[in-house]
Motif scaffolding. Structure first.
Motif, short mmCIF file in Angstrom:
data_model
loop_
_atom_site.label_atom_id
_atom_site.label_comp_id
_atom_site.label_asym_id
_atom_site.label_seq_id
_atom_site.Cartn_x
_atom_site.Cartn_y
_atom_site.Cartn_z
N LEU A 61 0.81 -1.22 0.00
CA LEU A 61 0.00 0.00 0.00
C LEU A 61 0.85 1.27 0.00
N PRO A 62 0.47 2.25 -0.82
CA PRO A 62 1.07 3.58 -0.66
C PRO A 62 0.61 4.16 0.67
N LEU A 63 1.54 4.71 1.45
CA LEU A 63 1.21 5.24 2.77
C LEU A 63 1.41 6.75 2.87
N SER A 64 1.87 7.36 1.81
CA SER A 64 2.20 8.78 1.84
C SER A 64 1.51 9.51 0.70
N ARG A 65 1.08 10.71 0.98
CA ARG A 65 0.52 11.53 -0.10
C ARG A 65 1.62 11.97 -1.07
N HIS A 66 2.87 11.72 -0.70
CA HIS A 66 4.01 12.03 -1.57
C HIS A 66 4.50 10.81 -2.36
N PHE A 67 3.74 9.74 -2.35
CA PHE A 67 4.17 8.52 -3.04
C PHE A 67 4.46 8.76 -4.52
N TYR A 68 3.74 9.67 -5.14
CA TYR A 68 3.94 9.99 -6.56
C TYR A 68 5.39 10.39 -6.85
N LEU A 69 6.09 10.92 -5.84
CA LEU A 69 7.48 11.32 -6.02
C LEU A 69 8.41 10.14 -6.31
N MET A 70 7.95 8.94 -6.02
CA MET A 70 8.77 7.74 -6.19
C MET A 70 8.69 7.17 -7.61
N ASP A 71 7.80 7.70 -8.44
CA ASP A 71 7.58 7.14 -9.78
C ASP A 71 8.86 7.04 -10.61
N ASP A 72 9.63 8.11 -10.67
CA ASP A 72 10.85 8.11 -11.49
C ASP A 72 11.89 7.13 -10.95
N ILE A 73 11.97 7.02 -9.63
CA ILE A 73 12.92 6.07 -9.01
C ILE A 73 12.52 4.65 -9.36
N VAL A 74 11.26 4.31 -9.14
CA VAL A 74 10.77 2.95 -9.37
C VAL A 74 10.93 2.58 -10.85
N THR A 75 10.59 3.50 -11.74
CA THR A 75 10.73 3.25 -13.18
C THR A 75 12.19 3.04 -13.56
N SER A 76 13.08 3.89 -13.04
CA SER A 76 14.51 3.77 -13.37
C SER A 76 15.12 2.49 -12.83
N LEU A 77 14.61 1.99 -11.71
CA LEU A 77 15.10 0.73 -11.15
C LEU A 77 14.55 -0.49 -11.88
N LYS A 78 13.53 -0.28 -12.71
CA LYS A 78 12.84 -1.38 -13.40
C LYS A 78 12.30 -2.38 -12.38
N ALA A 79 11.70 -1.83 -11.32
CA ALA A 79 11.14 -2.66 -10.25
C ALA A 79 9.88 -3.35 -10.74
N ALA A 80 9.84 -4.67 -10.58
CA ALA A 80 8.65 -5.43 -10.96
C ALA A 80 7.58 -5.33 -9.88
N ALA A 81 8.00 -5.28 -8.62
CA ALA A 81 7.07 -5.17 -7.50
C ALA A 81 7.79 -4.53 -6.32
N LEU A 82 7.08 -3.71 -5.60
CA LEU A 82 7.64 -3.02 -4.44
C LEU A 82 7.37 -3.80 -3.16
N ILE A 83 8.32 -3.73 -2.25
CA ILE A 83 8.15 -4.26 -0.90
C ILE A 83 7.96 -3.10 0.06
N GLN A 84 8.92 -2.18 0.06
CA GLN A 84 8.83 -1.01 0.93
C GLN A 84 9.67 0.12 0.35
N ILE A 85 9.18 1.36 0.53
CA ILE A 85 9.98 2.55 0.24
C ILE A 85 9.84 3.47 1.44
N ARG A 86 10.99 3.88 1.97
CA ARG A 86 10.95 4.81 3.08
C ARG A 86 12.18 5.72 3.01
N ALA A 87 12.01 6.90 3.55
CA ALA A 87 13.13 7.82 3.68
C ALA A 87 13.62 7.77 5.11
#
Length: 166
Positions: free
Chosen positions: A51-77
């Motif tokens: 689940l996206p847990l942050s209203r800022h999740f959209y900021l991760m789009d370029d990172i996830v795309t550049s990593l060629k991630a098939a599925a996410l487990i966790q993203i945190r700062a």
């Protein structure tokens, strides 16, 4: 292990950095990084448990795309504050039981902190350089070295499954 400098285009990285350092970003206090004796830090969780847990999740789009991630487990700062002497977190893996999991650490600022990796009886030290990404297998032990020369050390930690299983 892979290190890429200038991972994101400069304009995209600067936009992300500006928002991450703004008053608009919510941070949550944690009293230890890995072991109970570790230093305190702050965390902002973008994504966890499918689940996206942050209203800022959209900021991760370029990172996830550049990593060629098939599925996410966790993203945190993770945000640590300047210390009077160089300290390290405990050694750990983010997701030990996950097959084919990758860990990526995107450094958000320049500082004298670092990440150490322990692999094949060798220790590799990677310095914090803004817009540098460190990518490694999720089963590799690592630790964080805190900063003494800037007010903060900020990273975005991405745990994911790659598009391939290599």
């Amino acid at each position: 292990m892979e290190i890429k400098d200038n991972f994101l285009p400069k304009d995209i990285f600067k936009k992300l950095q500006t928002i991450m350092y703004s008053d608009d970003m919510e941070w949550h206090y944690r009293d230890a990084q890995v072991k109970p004796t570790d230093e305190e830090y702050f965390v902002h969780c973008f994504f966890n448990n499918s689940l996206p847990l942050s209203r800022h999740f959209y900021l991760m789009d370029d990172i996830v795309t550049s990593l060629k991630a098939a599925a996410l487990i966790q993203i945190r700062a993770n945000l640590t504050l300047k210390k009077p002497k160089q300290l390290e977190s405990g050694w750990h893996t983010d997701y030990t039981n996950e097959n084919y999991c990758k860990t990526a650490i995107l450094y958000m600022n320049n500082n004298n902190g670092y990440t150490k990796l322990k692999h094949n009886n060798k220790i590799k030290k990677i310095s914090c350089k803004e817009n540098r990404i460190l990518i490694f297998d999720g089963n590799i032990e690592h630790c964080a070295g805190l900063t003494t020369d800037t007010k903060t050390r900020m990273v975005i930690n991405i745990n994911y499954y790659g598009a391939d299983k290599n």
